[in-house]
Design an enzyme around this catalytic site. Structure first.
Site, mmCIF file in Angstrom:
data_model
loop_
_atom_site.group_PDB
_atom_site.id
_atom_site.type_symbol
_atom_site.label_atom_id
_atom_site.label_comp_id
_atom_site.label_asym_id
_atom_site.label_seq_id
_atom_site.Cartn_x
_atom_site.Cartn_y
_atom_site.Cartn_z
ATOM 1 N N GLU A 122 -12.295 76.152 78.804
ATOM 2 C CA GLU A 122 -11.525 76.815 77.757
ATOM 3 C C GLU A 122 -10.291 75.966 77.463
ATOM 4 O O GLU A 122 -10.101 74.915 78.063
ATOM 5 C CB GLU A 122 -11.102 78.206 78.241
ATOM 6 C CG GLU A 122 -12.280 79.126 78.538
ATOM 7 C CD GLU A 122 -11.861 80.543 78.868
ATOM 8 O OE1 GLU A 122 -10.880 80.715 79.620
ATOM 9 O OE2 GLU A 122 -12.517 81.477 78.372
ATOM 10 N N ASN A 127 -7.569 91.257 86.009
ATOM 11 C CA ASN A 127 -6.357 90.770 86.688
ATOM 12 C C ASN A 127 -5.240 90.372 85.725
ATOM 13 O O ASN A 127 -4.070 90.543 86.021
ATOM 14 C CB ASN A 127 -6.691 89.632 87.664
ATOM 15 C CG ASN A 127 -7.198 88.406 86.971
ATOM 16 O OD1 ASN A 127 -7.936 88.489 85.993
ATOM 17 N ND2 ASN A 127 -6.823 87.247 87.462
ATOM 18 N N GLU A 171 -16.155 81.490 83.149
ATOM 19 C CA GLU A 171 -14.955 81.206 83.963
ATOM 20 C C GLU A 171 -14.989 82.151 85.139
ATOM 21 O O GLU A 171 -14.783 83.358 84.967
ATOM 22 C CB GLU A 171 -13.692 81.449 83.123
ATOM 23 C CG GLU A 171 -13.590 80.592 81.880
ATOM 24 C CD GLU A 171 -13.461 79.118 82.186
ATOM 25 O OE1 GLU A 171 -12.963 78.772 83.271
ATOM 26 O OE2 GLU A 171 -13.873 78.307 81.350
HETATM 27 P P1 NAD Z 1 -16.284 91.276 87.209
HETATM 28 O O1 NAD Z 1 -17.241 90.159 87.170
HETATM 29 O O2 NAD Z 1 -16.598 92.461 88.035
HETATM 30 O O3 NAD Z 1 -16.016 91.855 85.745
HETATM 31 C C1 NAD Z 1 -15.570 91.045 84.677
HETATM 32 C C2 NAD Z 1 -16.000 91.682 83.376
HETATM 33 O O4 NAD Z 1 -17.419 91.648 83.308
HETATM 34 C C3 NAD Z 1 -15.587 93.150 83.228
HETATM 35 O O5 NAD Z 1 -15.245 93.397 81.888
HETATM 36 C C4 NAD Z 1 -16.862 93.869 83.603
HETATM 37 O O6 NAD Z 1 -16.987 95.155 83.057
HETATM 38 C C5 NAD Z 1 -17.906 92.946 83.013
HETATM 39 N N1 NAD Z 1 -19.233 93.082 83.597
HETATM 40 C C6 NAD Z 1 -19.569 93.557 84.817
HETATM 41 N N2 NAD Z 1 -20.901 93.539 84.970
HETATM 42 C C7 NAD Z 1 -21.422 93.033 83.839
HETATM 43 C C8 NAD Z 1 -22.739 92.752 83.392
HETATM 44 N N3 NAD Z 1 -23.793 93.004 84.154
HETATM 45 N N4 NAD Z 1 -22.910 92.223 82.184
HETATM 46 C C9 NAD Z 1 -21.846 91.944 81.404
HETATM 47 N N5 NAD Z 1 -20.577 92.201 81.744
HETATM 48 C C10 NAD Z 1 -20.367 92.735 82.962
HETATM 49 O O7 NAD Z 1 -14.885 90.637 87.625
HETATM 50 P P2 NAD Z 1 -13.516 91.390 87.869
HETATM 51 O O8 NAD Z 1 -13.601 92.070 89.194
HETATM 52 O O9 NAD Z 1 -13.128 92.151 86.653
HETATM 53 O O10 NAD Z 1 -12.498 90.155 87.958
HETATM 54 C C11 NAD Z 1 -12.237 89.456 89.120
HETATM 55 C C12 NAD Z 1 -12.978 88.132 89.128
HETATM 56 O O11 NAD Z 1 -12.660 87.386 87.973
HETATM 57 C C13 NAD Z 1 -12.580 87.255 90.297
HETATM 58 O O12 NAD Z 1 -13.739 86.672 90.839
HETATM 59 C C14 NAD Z 1 -11.721 86.186 89.660
HETATM 60 O O13 NAD Z 1 -11.656 84.963 90.341
HETATM 61 C C15 NAD Z 1 -12.365 86.040 88.330
HETATM 62 N N6 NAD Z 1 -11.448 85.445 87.367
HETATM 63 C C16 NAD Z 1 -11.713 84.165 86.947
HETATM 64 C C17 NAD Z 1 -10.841 83.553 86.054
HETATM 65 C C18 NAD Z 1 -11.086 82.151 85.564
HETATM 66 O O14 NAD Z 1 -10.487 81.770 84.562
HETATM 67 N N7 NAD Z 1 -11.936 81.365 86.213
HETATM 68 C C19 NAD Z 1 -9.722 84.250 85.597
HETATM 69 C C20 NAD Z 1 -9.500 85.546 86.058
HETATM 70 C C21 NAD Z 1 -10.374 86.136 86.937
#
Ligand code: NAD
Length: 480
Positions: free
Chosen positions: A461, A150, A248
Site C-alpha cells: 500500500e 486496531n 496486509e
Molecule cells: P481479522 O482478520 O479478524 O479481521 C479483519 C477484518 O476482516 C474485519 O473487518 C473482519 O470482520 C473481517 N473478516 C473476518 N473474517 C472474514 C472473512 N471470512 N471474510 C472476509 N472478511 C472477514 O483481524 P482483526 O482481529 O480485526 O485485526 C488484527 C489483525 O490485523 C492482526 O493480525 C494485525 O497484525 C493485523 N493488522 C495488519 C496490519 C497491516 O498493515 N499489515 C495493520 C493492522 C492490523
C-alpha cells in the site's frame, strides 16, 4: 440504545435482516450501541448503487474528485475531538493517542490521496523510430475494502482514499469490533457531497458480510487488512476468481538494539514500539534483541520506563495505556502470558489483568508485560499476540541477531538501533521484512511502499503502490 446504520446509495439505512450485533465499550465492558449484521441482500443493494454511479465517478474530473475528498478531510479535522472520543470509547485506546495518531492520520490519508489522484501518471515506452507504447491506467470498477479494529478510521481511510481518488466505486466493511467512527464518517461523506453510491459502508461480522463481499463476482479487487489466517482464507475462497488482492496481515516484529545505540533515546522509543496502542499495532516490536554488553543496563532502564506508563480510563487525557479491544482479546492476551511462563519465561513486570476503579472497573485492561528467558522458537516468540506483551533476549553477534530476527513466519517490520552506519545498512538489507526503521519506529512517509513479506502479506500500500493497485494497466502500442 444507539443503532449504527449502513451507508448505501448515499443513505443511512438499517440492515436488510433487521439483525444487530452488540457493540461493547472495552474500558467498561458495557454494551453501548448496536451494529447492523449485514448480509448478501445489503451487499446486492450496495453493488447496485455502486454500479449505477461507476461510470460517472470514473469520468469525474481529477480536480473535482480531489475537491470532494479534501472537503471530507477538512470535515474530519473539524470533527477531530468528537471522532477521537468515539474512537477511544469504541476501541479502548487512550484519547490523546486517538487524536494525535488515529484521527490526524485519517484526514492526512484522505488529503494525501486526493492530491495523489491529481499527480498520478502512467508510463510510455518508445521503440526507436518504430512505435510508441503508452499505458492507460483505468479504475478497476467496484472494489472491496476490509479493515481491522486496531486503527479503525485510520486504516479504513487508508484503503478507501486511494480507491476513490483513482476513480473506483467502493464497498467497504469496517471491523464489527470497532464500527463507530466508520459510521460517523458516513455522515461526513453525506455532508461533503460525495455522490450517492460512490462509497457504500456495510457493517457486520466477517462471516455474514465479509465472506459475501470477498466472493461477489462484480467486486474485482479486494484490499484487506487483518489477521494472517483471515488473509489466507480470503486467498483460498477467491482462488480461481482472478480478483486483484492486496493483503496486509499480521506481524511479530523484531527490535534489534546494538550496544552502540543512543541509550536513552533507544529505551524510550523501544518502549513505544512495544506498547503503543496497548501493543495492538501490526508494526509493534514485540521481540526485543539486545546486544549482551548492555543487556542488563538496558533491561533495568526499559522496565523502569514500562512501569511508568499510566494505565487508566481511555477518556482521561493523561492516560497512556488504555484497554485492550474486547473480552475475547483480553483472554487471548492473558492466555499468552500464561503460556510464556509455562514455556520457561520470567515476568519482569506486568503479567496480569489490571483492575481500574470507578467507571472502568470491568474494563479489559492488561498490564504492560515484559518477559525474559524465552527461547526464540517457543510459541510466545513465534505467534502474534497483538497485545501489551514483549519478550527480551540477549545476543552476541550481528549475524546471530539477524538470524533471530528472521526466525519467524512473519516479515512485516523491524527496527534497528545503532550508531554504526555500515552495520545499519548491512542489517537492514538482511532483514526479511517490508519495512525497516533505523533509529526510529513508526516514522511514516505516506509515499513509501507499505506491506509485508512471508505470512505478513502480499502486495504494497502507500503512495503510487496504492494508486497502481486500484487501477488496471492497459498497454497501447502505436506503430509510426
Ligand atoms: P481479522 O482478520 O479478524 O479481521 C479483519 C477484518 O476482516 C474485519 O473487518 C473482519 O470482520 C473481517 N473478516 C473476518 N473474517 C472474514 C472473512 N471470512 N471474510 C472476509 N472478511 C472477514 O483481524 P482483526 O482481529 O480485526 O485485526 C488484527 C489483525 O490485523 C492482526 O493480525 C494485525 O497484525 C493485523 N493488522 C495488519 C496490519 C497491516 O498493515 N499489515 C495493520 C493492522 C492490523
Amino acid at each position: 440504545m444507539q443503532k449504527i446504520q449502513n451507508y448505501i446509495n448515499g443513505q443511512l439505512v438499517s440492515s436488510a435482516s433487521g439483525e444487530y450485533l452488540e457493540n461493547v465499550e472495552p474500558a467498561t465492558g458495557k454494551i453501548y450501541s448496536l451494529i447492523p449484521e449485514s448480509n448478501s441482500d445489503d451487499l446486492d443493494a450496495a453493488v447496485a448503487a455502486a454500479e449505477a454511479i461507476q461510470n460517472d465517478w470514473a469520468h469525474t474530473s481529477l480536480e473535482k474528485r480531489a475537491d470532494i475528498l479534501c472537503r471530507l478531510a477538512d470535515l474530519i479535522d473539524s470533527n477531530a475531538d468528537a471522532l477521537a472520543k468515539a474512537e477511544a470509547i469504541d476501541n479502548g485506546k487512550a484519547i490523546s493517542f486517538a487524536k494525535a495518531v488515529d484521527i490526524y492520520r485519517s484526514s492526512a490519508n484522505i488529503r494525501f490521496f486526493a492530491q495523489a489522484g491529481t499527480q498520478f501518471s502512467s508510463e510510455s515506452h518508445a521503440m526507436g523510430n518504430l512505435a510508441i507504447n503508452y499505458t492507460l491506467r483505468d479504475p478497476i470498477g467496484i472494489v472491496g475494502c476490509i479493515s481491522p479494529w486496531n486503527f479503525p478510521l485510520y486504516l479504513f481511510t487508508w484503503k478507501i482514499a486511494p480507491a476513490l481518488a483513482s476513480g473506483n466505486v467502493v464497498i467497504a466493511k469496517p471491523s464489527e469490533v470497532t464500527p463507530m467512527t466508520a459510521y460517523l464518517f458516513s455522515k461526513l461523506c453525506i455532508e461533503a457531497g460525495l455522490p450517492a453510491g460512490v462509497l457504500n459502508i456495510l457493517h457486520g461480522s466477517g462471516q455474514s458480510i465479509g465472506g459475501p463481499l470477498t466472493t461477489h463476482p462484480k467486486i474485482k479487487a479486494i484490499s484487506f487488512t487483518g489477521g494472517s489466517a483471515t488473509g489466507a482464507h480470503i486467498s483460498k475462497v477467491t482462488a480461481g476468481m482472478f480478483k486483484k488482492l492486496s493483503l496486509e496481515l499480521g506481524g511479530k516484529n523484531p527490535t534489534l538494539v546494538f550496544a552502540d545505540c543512543d541509550f536513552e533515546e533507544t529505551v524510550n522509543e523501544v518502549v513505544k514500539a512495544a506498547f503503543s496502542n496497548q501493543g495492538q499495532i501490526c508494526l509493534c516490536g514485540s521481540r526485543i534483541y539486545i546486544e549482551r554488553p548492555i543487556y542488563e543496563q538496558f533491561k533495568t532502564a526499559f522496565i523502569a520506563k514500562v512501569k511508568s506508563l499510566r494505565i487508566g480510563d481511555p477518556l482521561d487525557p493523561n492516560t497512556q495505556h488504555g484497554a485492550t479491544v474486547s473480552e475475547a482479546h483480553l483472554n487471548k492476551v492473558l492466555s499468552y502470558i500464561e503460556l510464556a511462563q509455562q514455556e520457561g519465561g520470567t515476568i519482569l513486570t506486568g503479567g496480569k489483568r489490571h483492575i481500574e476503579s470507578g467507571r472502568c472497573q470491568n474494563g479489559y485492561f492488561v498490564e504492560p508485560t515484559v518477559v525474559e528467558g524465552l527461547d526464540n522458537q517457543c510459541r510466545t516468540n513465534q505467534e502474534e499476540i497483538f497485545g501489551p506483551v514483549c519478550s527480551i533476549m540477549p545476543f552476541d553477534k550481528e549475524q546471530e541477531a539477524i538470524q533471530l530476527a528472521n526466525g519467524t513466519e512473519y516479515g512485516l517490520a523491524a527496527s534497528i538501533w545503532t550508531n554504526d552506519l555500515k552495520r545499519a545498512h548491512r542489517v537492514a538489507k538482511s532483514i526479511e521484512a517490508g519495512i525497516v526503521w533505523i533509529n526510529c519506529w513508526l516514522l511514516r512517509d505516506l509515499r513509501t511502499p507499505f506491506g509485508g513479506v512471508k505470512s505478513s502479506g502480499v502486495g504494497r500500500e502507500g503512495g503510487l503502490e496504492a494508486m497502481r493497485f486500484f487501477t488496471e494497466p492497459k498497454n497501447v502500442c502505436i506503430k509510426y
